[in-house]
Enzyme design. Sequence first.
Site, PDB file in Angstrom:
ATOM      1  N   LYS A 140     -12.125  -4.557  -7.776  1.00  0.00           N
ATOM      2  CA  LYS A 140     -10.900  -5.370  -7.206  1.00  0.00           C
ATOM      3  C   LYS A 140     -10.799  -6.473  -7.739  1.00  0.00           C
ATOM      4  CE  LYS A 140      -7.829  -5.519  -3.225  1.00  0.00           C
ATOM      5  NZ  LYS A 140      -6.775  -5.151  -4.168  1.00  0.00           N
ATOM      6  N   ASN A 154       0.914  -1.182  -0.053  1.00  0.00           N
ATOM      7  CA  ASN A 154       0.033   0.024  -0.211  1.00  0.00           C
ATOM      8  C   ASN A 154       0.994   1.209   0.070  1.00  0.00           C
ATOM      9  OD1 ASN A 154      -2.076   2.134   0.770  1.00  0.00           O
ATOM     10  ND2 ASN A 154      -3.443   0.250   1.257  1.00  0.00           N
ATOM     11  N   HIS A 208     -13.508  -2.651  -0.194  1.00  0.00           N
ATOM     12  CA  HIS A 208     -12.974  -1.969  -1.549  1.00  0.00           C
ATOM     13  C   HIS A 208     -14.063  -1.864  -2.474  1.00  0.00           C
ATOM     14  CE1 HIS A 208      -8.802  -2.992   0.234  1.00  0.00           C
ATOM     15  NE2 HIS A 208      -8.554  -2.257  -0.852  1.00  0.00           N
TER      16      HIS A 208
HETATM   17  N1  NDP Z   1      -0.011  -0.583  -3.669  1.00  0.00           N
HETATM   18  C1  NDP Z   1      -1.297   0.152  -3.560  1.00  0.00           C
HETATM   19  O1  NDP Z   1      -0.989   1.334  -2.997  1.00  0.00           O
HETATM   20  C2  NDP Z   1      -2.253   0.034  -4.560  1.00  0.00           C
HETATM   21  C3  NDP Z   1      -2.229  -0.893  -5.330  1.00  0.00           C
HETATM   22  N2  NDP Z   1      -3.292  -1.499  -6.074  1.00  0.00           N
HETATM   23  C4  NDP Z   1      -3.154  -2.544  -6.904  1.00  0.00           C
HETATM   24  O2  NDP Z   1      -2.857  -2.220  -8.258  1.00  0.00           O
HETATM   25  C5  NDP Z   1      -3.291  -3.109  -9.309  1.00  0.00           C
HETATM   26  C6  NDP Z   1      -4.203  -2.370 -10.345  1.00  0.00           C
HETATM   27  O3  NDP Z   1      -5.119  -1.877  -9.687  1.00  0.00           O
HETATM   28  P1  NDP Z   1      -6.341  -1.059 -10.261  1.00  0.00           P
HETATM   29  O4  NDP Z   1      -5.520   0.242 -11.058  1.00  0.00           O
HETATM   30  O5  NDP Z   1      -7.562  -0.834  -9.515  1.00  0.00           O
HETATM   31  O6  NDP Z   1      -6.588  -2.069 -11.793  1.00  0.00           O
HETATM   32  P2  NDP Z   1      -7.524  -1.789 -13.277  1.00  0.00           P
HETATM   33  O7  NDP Z   1      -7.845  -2.885 -13.618  1.00  0.00           O
HETATM   34  O8  NDP Z   1      -8.301  -0.479 -13.100  1.00  0.00           O
HETATM   35  O9  NDP Z   1      -6.008  -1.410 -13.952  1.00  0.00           O
HETATM   36  C7  NDP Z   1      -5.011  -2.512 -14.325  1.00  0.00           C
HETATM   37  C8  NDP Z   1      -4.670  -2.026 -15.816  1.00  0.00           C
HETATM   38  O10 NDP Z   1      -3.606  -2.989 -16.264  1.00  0.00           O
HETATM   39  C9  NDP Z   1      -3.956  -3.289 -17.446  1.00  0.00           C
HETATM   40  N3  NDP Z   1      -3.033  -4.533 -17.743  1.00  0.00           N
HETATM   41  C10 NDP Z   1      -3.616  -5.944 -17.413  1.00  0.00           C
HETATM   42  N4  NDP Z   1      -2.520  -6.702 -17.800  1.00  0.00           N
HETATM   43  C11 NDP Z   1      -1.577  -5.622 -18.324  1.00  0.00           C
HETATM   44  C12 NDP Z   1      -0.214  -6.127 -18.785  1.00  0.00           C
HETATM   45  N5  NDP Z   1       0.365  -7.420 -18.989  1.00  0.00           N
HETATM   46  N6  NDP Z   1       0.725  -5.153 -19.374  1.00  0.00           N
HETATM   47  C13 NDP Z   1       0.294  -3.685 -19.060  1.00  0.00           C
HETATM   48  N7  NDP Z   1      -1.057  -3.485 -18.337  1.00  0.00           N
HETATM   49  C14 NDP Z   1      -1.986  -4.432 -18.167  1.00  0.00           C
HETATM   50  C15 NDP Z   1      -5.272  -3.523 -17.387  1.00  0.00           C
HETATM   51  O11 NDP Z   1      -5.830  -3.694 -18.738  1.00  0.00           O
HETATM   52  P3  NDP Z   1      -7.316  -4.494 -18.865  1.00  0.00           P
HETATM   53  O12 NDP Z   1      -8.354  -3.818 -18.100  1.00  0.00           O
HETATM   54  O13 NDP Z   1      -7.665  -4.612 -20.386  1.00  0.00           O
HETATM   55  O14 NDP Z   1      -7.209  -5.999 -18.039  1.00  0.00           O
HETATM   56  C16 NDP Z   1      -5.912  -2.170 -17.018  1.00  0.00           C
HETATM   57  O15 NDP Z   1      -5.775  -1.137 -17.770  1.00  0.00           O
HETATM   58  C17 NDP Z   1      -4.022  -4.204  -8.393  1.00  0.00           C
HETATM   59  O16 NDP Z   1      -3.188  -5.270  -8.044  1.00  0.00           O
HETATM   60  C18 NDP Z   1      -4.335  -3.501  -7.116  1.00  0.00           C
HETATM   61  O17 NDP Z   1      -4.599  -4.259  -6.056  1.00  0.00           O
HETATM   62  C19 NDP Z   1      -4.515  -0.484  -6.263  1.00  0.00           C
HETATM   63  C20 NDP Z   1      -4.505   0.668  -5.572  1.00  0.00           C
HETATM   64  C21 NDP Z   1      -3.371   0.883  -4.533  1.00  0.00           C
HETATM   65  O1  LIG Z   2      -6.957  -2.796  -5.692  1.00  0.00           O
HETATM   66  C1  LIG Z   2      -7.218  -1.842  -4.784  1.00  0.00           C
HETATM   67  O2  LIG Z   2      -7.858  -0.966  -4.972  1.00  0.00           O
HETATM   68  C2  LIG Z   2      -6.082  -1.780  -3.823  1.00  0.00           C
HETATM   69  N1  LIG Z   2      -5.226  -2.525  -3.765  1.00  0.00           N
HETATM   70  C3  LIG Z   2      -4.154  -2.746  -2.963  1.00  0.00           C
HETATM   71  C4  LIG Z   2      -4.557  -3.938  -1.709  1.00  0.00           C
HETATM   72  O3  LIG Z   2      -5.154  -4.963  -2.298  1.00  0.00           O
HETATM   73  O4  LIG Z   2      -4.039  -3.876  -0.639  1.00  0.00           O
HETATM   74  C5  LIG Z   2      -4.067  -1.518  -2.087  1.00  0.00           C
HETATM   75  C6  LIG Z   2      -5.101  -0.807  -1.737  1.00  0.00           C
HETATM   76  O5  LIG Z   2      -5.845  -1.519  -0.777  1.00  0.00           O
HETATM   77  C7  LIG Z   2      -6.146  -0.397  -2.855  1.00  0.00           C
END
Ligand code: NDP
Ligand SMILES: O=C(O)C1=N[C@H](C(=O)O)C[C@H](O)C1
Length: 251
Positions: free
Chosen positions: A139, A107, A135
């Site tokens: 997700k 996170n 969430h």
């Molecule tokens: N560490 C943190 O603080 C946070 C982490 N996250 C994590 O980040 C990740 C993404 O979340 P989120 O933005 O909500 O998800 P989304 O589904 O909105 O975005 C992911 C994007 O990545 C694309 N994608 C899929 N496979 C590939 C690939 N091989 N190469 C490039 N792009 C690709 C998807 O395309 P398509 O839609 O076509 O599949 C989509 O556009 C999740 O694992 C989430 O849990 C999220 C929020 C905060």
């Molecule tokens: O998918 C999300 O939105 C988020 N993913 C991360 C997680 O799985 O912990 C971070 C945050 O909770 C948002």
Amino acid sequence: MSKLRVAVLGSEGRMGSEAVRAVEAADDMELAAALDRDDSLEALRGAGTQVAVDLTHPDAVMGNLEHCVRNGIHCVVGTTGWTDERLETVRGWLDGSPGTGVLIAPNFGIGAVLTMRFAQQAARFFESAEVVELHHPGKADAPSGTAVRTAQIIAGAREEAGLPDQPDATSTGLEGARGADVDGVPVHAVRLRGLVAHQEVLLGGEGETLTIRHDSLHRSSFMPGVLLGVRRVVSTPGLTFGLEHFLDLDR
Ligand SMILES: NC(=O)C1=CN([C@@H]2O[C@H](COP(=O)(O)OP(=O)(O)OC[C@H]3O[C@@H](n4cnc5c(N)ncnc54)[C@H](OP(=O)(O)O)[C@@H]3O)[C@@H](O)[C@H]2O)C=CC1
Ligand SMILES: O=C(O)C1=N[C@H](C(=O)O)C[C@H](O)C1
């Protein structure tokens, strides 16, 4: 001073699009590439990428990371799905690419990092501990990576303090009613339209409870952490797991 050339993987996603805006707005960075599904990773080197930010999907992140590390591109990873086995694989790639840094942050939100720290401090004082994460319904995974990490940290603190297993007299019930068991800490996942990313750590002892709650109300909350990760990873070779290592929490 030259600007850091940063690529965003998953650039059209909820987090990726926010990260593209944050990188573009940062004075010390420039957007080298914005790649999403079906774009070729070969574009990264051609664009002179120094740091790749991965915000894709648990199924995609390993391939992306392997490509980047083998090409000496530092990585900041927010994508979830981390197991000990996966982390070991990443360490193996890094052994073959000394000088390259990878930050994996369950996170990026400062409040979420502090929640984990406070939970770690509090855990030994309470008989019971449970984690509830809430969430948006888009997700990909459950429970969240943050909730798993939080539960692991609580379990570690309990073990260190010599606490016994948690009291729980449940003998029957619907499967799943007590959540997922992460090292003995129940973790519950709610998916609800209108939410972004939220977590409660519930701690209970005789006659009292303590609740630690964090709410990410907008994905902009993650961006200072993403940018900090980008700035620090270039001078931190090897694997760093958790943004707390780049924050001076004990000051
Ligand atoms: N560490 C943190 O603080 C946070 C982490 N996250 C994590 O980040 C990740 C993404 O979340 P989120 O933005 O909500 O998800 P989304 O589904 O909105 O975005 C992911 C994007 O990545 C694309 N994608 C899929 N496979 C590939 C690939 N091989 N190469 C490039 N792009 C690709 C998807 O395309 P398509 O839609 O076509 O599949 C989509 O556009 C999740 O694992 C989430 O849990 C999220 C929020 C905060
Ligand atoms: O998918 C999300 O939105 C988020 N993913 C991360 C997680 O799985 O912990 C971070 C945050 O909770 C948002």
